[in-house]
Design a protein around this motif. Structure first.
Motif, PDB file in Angstrom:
ATOM      1  N   TRP A 107      51.446 -10.306  47.980  1.00 40.42           N
ATOM      2  CA  TRP A 107      50.087 -10.643  48.626  1.00 40.42           C
ATOM      3  C   TRP A 107      48.938 -10.033  47.777  1.00 40.42           C
ATOM      4  O   TRP A 107      47.784 -10.522  47.668  1.00 40.42           O
ATOM      5  CB  TRP A 107      50.027 -10.301  50.034  1.00 40.42           C
ATOM      6  CG  TRP A 107      48.967 -10.237  50.804  1.00 40.42           C
ATOM      7  CD1 TRP A 107      48.289 -11.628  51.260  1.00 40.42           C
ATOM      8  CD2 TRP A 107      47.772  -9.325  50.945  1.00 40.42           C
ATOM      9  NE1 TRP A 107      47.125 -10.998  52.028  1.00 40.42           N
ATOM     10  CE2 TRP A 107      46.704 -10.043  51.815  1.00 40.42           C
ATOM     11  CE3 TRP A 107      47.652  -7.998  50.424  1.00 40.42           C
ATOM     12  CZ2 TRP A 107      45.720  -9.055  52.200  1.00 40.42           C
ATOM     13  CZ3 TRP A 107      46.671  -7.241  50.961  1.00 40.42           C
ATOM     14  CH2 TRP A 107      45.427  -7.774  51.693  1.00 40.42           C
ATOM     15  N   LEU A 108      49.164  -8.751  47.521  1.00 44.77           N
ATOM     16  CA  LEU A 108      48.119  -7.954  46.746  1.00 44.77           C
ATOM     17  C   LEU A 108      47.805  -8.543  45.465  1.00 44.77           C
ATOM     18  O   LEU A 108      46.539  -8.556  45.068  1.00 44.77           O
ATOM     19  CB  LEU A 108      48.454  -6.607  46.644  1.00 44.77           C
ATOM     20  CG  LEU A 108      47.581  -5.611  46.270  1.00 44.77           C
ATOM     21  CD1 LEU A 108      46.329  -5.468  46.970  1.00 44.77           C
ATOM     22  CD2 LEU A 108      48.175  -4.250  45.763  1.00 44.77           C
ATOM     23  N   ARG A 109      48.710  -9.078  44.630  1.00 44.25           N
ATOM     24  CA  ARG A 109      48.532  -9.696  43.301  1.00 44.25           C
ATOM     25  C   ARG A 109      47.416 -11.044  43.523  1.00 44.25           C
ATOM     26  O   ARG A 109      46.927 -11.284  42.486  1.00 44.25           O
ATOM     27  CB  ARG A 109      49.882 -10.398  42.828  1.00 44.25           C
ATOM     28  CG  ARG A 109      49.702 -11.098  41.504  1.00 44.25           C
ATOM     29  CD  ARG A 109      51.151 -11.491  41.045  1.00 44.25           C
ATOM     30  NE  ARG A 109      50.879 -12.389  39.943  1.00 44.25           N
ATOM     31  CZ  ARG A 109      50.861 -13.916  40.102  1.00 44.25           C
ATOM     32  NH1 ARG A 109      50.744 -14.101  41.298  1.00 44.25           N
ATOM     33  NH2 ARG A 109      50.918 -14.528  39.145  1.00 44.25           N
ATOM     34  N   SER A 110      47.420 -11.512  44.710  1.00 44.05           N
ATOM     35  CA  SER A 110      46.318 -12.732  44.896  1.00 44.05           C
ATOM     36  C   SER A 110      45.121 -12.182  44.662  1.00 44.05           C
ATOM     37  O   SER A 110      44.162 -13.313  44.491  1.00 44.05           O
ATOM     38  CB  SER A 110      46.548 -13.482  46.387  1.00 44.05           C
ATOM     39  OG  SER A 110      46.267 -12.395  47.399  1.00 44.05           O
ATOM     40  N   TYR A 111      44.813 -11.024  44.362  1.00 39.22           N
ATOM     41  CA  TYR A 111      43.214 -10.726  44.300  1.00 39.22           C
ATOM     42  C   TYR A 111      42.898 -10.363  42.953  1.00 39.22           C
ATOM     43  O   TYR A 111      41.793  -9.988  42.680  1.00 39.22           O
ATOM     44  CB  TYR A 111      43.180  -8.988  44.883  1.00 39.22           C
ATOM     45  CG  TYR A 111      42.789  -9.197  46.489  1.00 39.22           C
ATOM     46  CD1 TYR A 111      41.633  -9.558  47.129  1.00 39.22           C
ATOM     47  CD2 TYR A 111      43.959  -8.906  47.436  1.00 39.22           C
ATOM     48  CE1 TYR A 111      41.602  -9.408  48.573  1.00 39.22           C
ATOM     49  CE2 TYR A 111      43.850  -9.232  48.883  1.00 39.22           C
ATOM     50  CZ  TYR A 111      42.618  -9.352  49.370  1.00 39.22           C
ATOM     51  OH  TYR A 111      42.573  -9.482  50.786  1.00 39.22           O
ATOM     52  N   ILE A 112      43.831 -10.947  42.069  1.00 38.47           N
ATOM     53  CA  ILE A 112      43.567 -10.975  40.640  1.00 38.47           C
ATOM     54  C   ILE A 112      42.120 -11.819  40.299  1.00 38.47           C
ATOM     55  O   ILE A 112      41.528 -11.713  39.318  1.00 38.47           O
ATOM     56  CB  ILE A 112      44.762 -11.348  39.697  1.00 38.47           C
ATOM     57  CG1 ILE A 112      44.532 -11.137  38.233  1.00 38.47           C
ATOM     58  CG2 ILE A 112      44.976 -12.996  40.181  1.00 38.47           C
ATOM     59  CD1 ILE A 112      44.407  -9.774  38.053  1.00 38.47           C
ATOM     60  N   LYS A 113      42.113 -12.878  41.166  1.00 43.64           N
ATOM     61  CA  LYS A 113      40.864 -13.833  41.084  1.00 43.64           C
ATOM     62  C   LYS A 113      39.849 -13.464  42.179  1.00 43.64           C
ATOM     63  O   LYS A 113      39.382 -14.431  42.919  1.00 43.64           O
ATOM     64  CB  LYS A 113      41.164 -15.032  40.937  1.00 43.64           C
ATOM     65  CG  LYS A 113      42.021 -15.626  39.918  1.00 43.64           C
ATOM     66  CD  LYS A 113      42.217 -17.018  40.088  1.00 43.64           C
ATOM     67  CE  LYS A 113      43.185 -17.397  38.621  1.00 43.64           C
ATOM     68  NZ  LYS A 113      43.363 -18.862  38.630  1.00 43.64           N
ATOM     69  N   LEU A 114      39.639 -12.065  42.510  1.00 49.71           N
ATOM     70  CA  LEU A 114      38.902 -11.908  43.636  1.00 49.71           C
ATOM     71  C   LEU A 114      37.352 -12.524  43.482  1.00 49.71           C
ATOM     72  O   LEU A 114      36.741 -12.744  44.542  1.00 49.71           O
ATOM     73  CB  LEU A 114      38.794 -10.326  43.865  1.00 49.71           C
ATOM     74  CG  LEU A 114      37.691  -9.806  44.807  1.00 49.71           C
ATOM     75  CD1 LEU A 114      38.192 -10.068  46.176  1.00 49.71           C
ATOM     76  CD2 LEU A 114      37.843  -8.052  44.963  1.00 49.71           C
ATOM     77  N   PHE A 115      36.993 -12.264  42.131  1.00 48.07           N
ATOM     78  CA  PHE A 115      35.568 -12.647  41.993  1.00 48.07           C
ATOM     79  C   PHE A 115      35.316 -14.010  41.397  1.00 48.07           C
ATOM     80  O   PHE A 115      34.297 -14.500  40.884  1.00 48.07           O
ATOM     81  CB  PHE A 115      34.590 -11.751  41.109  1.00 48.07           C
ATOM     82  CG  PHE A 115      34.675 -10.240  41.640  1.00 48.07           C
ATOM     83  CD1 PHE A 115      33.653 -10.103  42.707  1.00 48.07           C
ATOM     84  CD2 PHE A 115      35.737  -9.366  41.288  1.00 48.07           C
ATOM     85  CE1 PHE A 115      33.898  -8.716  43.237  1.00 48.07           C
ATOM     86  CE2 PHE A 115      35.729  -8.074  42.015  1.00 48.07           C
ATOM     87  CZ  PHE A 115      34.655  -7.547  42.891  1.00 48.07           C
ATOM     88  N   GLN A 116      36.494 -14.727  41.375  1.00 47.80           N
ATOM     89  CA  GLN A 116      36.614 -16.158  40.496  1.00 47.80           C
ATOM     90  C   GLN A 116      37.139 -17.182  41.571  1.00 47.80           C
ATOM     91  O   GLN A 116      36.476 -18.329  41.315  1.00 47.80           O
ATOM     92  CB  GLN A 116      37.724 -16.176  39.406  1.00 47.80           C
ATOM     93  CG  GLN A 116      37.176 -15.033  38.487  1.00 47.80           C
ATOM     94  CD  GLN A 116      38.201 -14.911  37.312  1.00 47.80           C
ATOM     95  OE1 GLN A 116      39.246 -15.692  37.266  1.00 47.80           O
ATOM     96  NE2 GLN A 116      38.258 -14.105  36.424  1.00 47.80           N
ATOM     97  N   ALA A 117      37.510 -16.934  42.656  1.00 46.67           N
ATOM     98  CA  ALA A 117      38.104 -18.059  43.451  1.00 46.67           C
ATOM     99  C   ALA A 117      37.104 -18.230  44.552  1.00 46.67           C
ATOM    100  O   ALA A 117      36.534 -17.099  45.309  1.00 46.67           O
ATOM    101  CB  ALA A 117      39.476 -17.716  44.124  1.00 46.67           C
TER     102      ALA A 117
END
Length: 273
Positions: free
Chosen positions: A231-241
């Motif tokens: 779940w934490l890995r999904s924030y890799i695109k915090l500023f792109q998604a």
């Protein structure tokens, strides 16, 4: 003669004024009696303290608050009475059952296996190393500054850093900070108390705490840690998604900080509800 006429005139004026005052008092008494007849009387006497004043409302047909209050009071007393009776009967039955079946059930009942929260440090290291190899864009540094409890510094790309405080293989606390923020104290230890200076990472910290409460499986703590890291890995695109509901990248100056626990889709904090 003039004084006599003046005295008689004064007496007549006094009598007339006195009669007018008596008539006024009589009218006021009649009005008071009429109003007193409109005041309703309490149907029953109950120790309702100041709520009894509600029964003095002359328009009780429009606002039957006092009658409803009496009905609720009666129902509460009856419920308390029946609950007391049921409690006494259940206590008698439980004692009777335990007295008759203690010898049989004690032998057949399997003993509960004690669950321990202490796992070998080597096992914890192996689980963290496997998770570290699962996600190439995520680096995990493990340290034990205070005995056997592990502390993780998770760096997710160049987006953010997460301090994870663990107790054996159970996650106790997470703090999310920006990639360029300082995560160490003056003595070189991980700073587990101060929060991020940016509101976006404060929001992600709150969501991470919520995720810890969601991913709970005490029998399989390694699965919990792996699910949380996924779940934490999904924030890799915090500023792109963009947000999956409104389609916008920013709302009130913040990107979509919420990630769904099942689909890992991005939502704004207000759009997820």
């Amino acid at each position: 003669m003039r004084n006599k006429e003046t005295l008689e005139g004064r007496e007549k004026g006094f009598v007339a004024a006195f009669q007018e005052s008596l008539h006024s008092v009589s009218r006021d008494l009649g009005e008071l009696e009429r109003l007193s007849n409109l005041v309703g009387k309490p149907s029953e006497n109950h120790p309702l303290h100041n709520s009894g004043l509600l029964s003095l409302d002359p328009v009780q047909d429009k606002t039957p608050l006092y009658s409803q209050l009496l009905q609720a009071y009666k129902w509460s007393n009856k419920l308390q009475y029946h609950a007391g009776l049921a409690s006494g009967l259940l206590n008698q039955q439980s004692l009777k059952r335990s007295a008759n079946q203690m010898g049989v059930s004690a032998k057949r009942r399997p003993k509960a296996q004690p669950t321990t929260l202490v796992l070998p440090p080597q096992y914890v290291d192996d689980v963290i190393n496997r998770i570290d190899r699962m996600f190439p864009e995520m680096s995990i540094q493990l340290s034990r500054p205070n005995g056997t409890s592990a502390m993780l510094l998770v760096t997710l790309g160049k987006v953010l850093k997460v301090i994870v405080v663990m107790r054996s293989l159970f996650i106790d606390r997470t703090i999310v900070k920006g990639y360029n923020e300082n995560v160490y104290t003056e003595d070189g230890k991980l700073d587990i108390w101060s929060k991020s200076n940016y509101q976006v990472f404060q929001k992600v910290t709150d969501h991470a705490t919520t995720a810890l409460l969601h991913y709970q499986l005490p029998q399989m703590p390694d699965v919990v840690v792996r699910s949380f890291m996924t779940w934490l890995r999904s924030y890799i695109k915090l500023f792109q998604a963009p947000c999956q509901r409104c389609g916008k990248f920013l709302q009130d100056g913040l990107p979509p900080t919420w990630r769904d626990f099942r689909t890992l889709e991005a939502f704004h904090d207000t759009c997820r509800q």
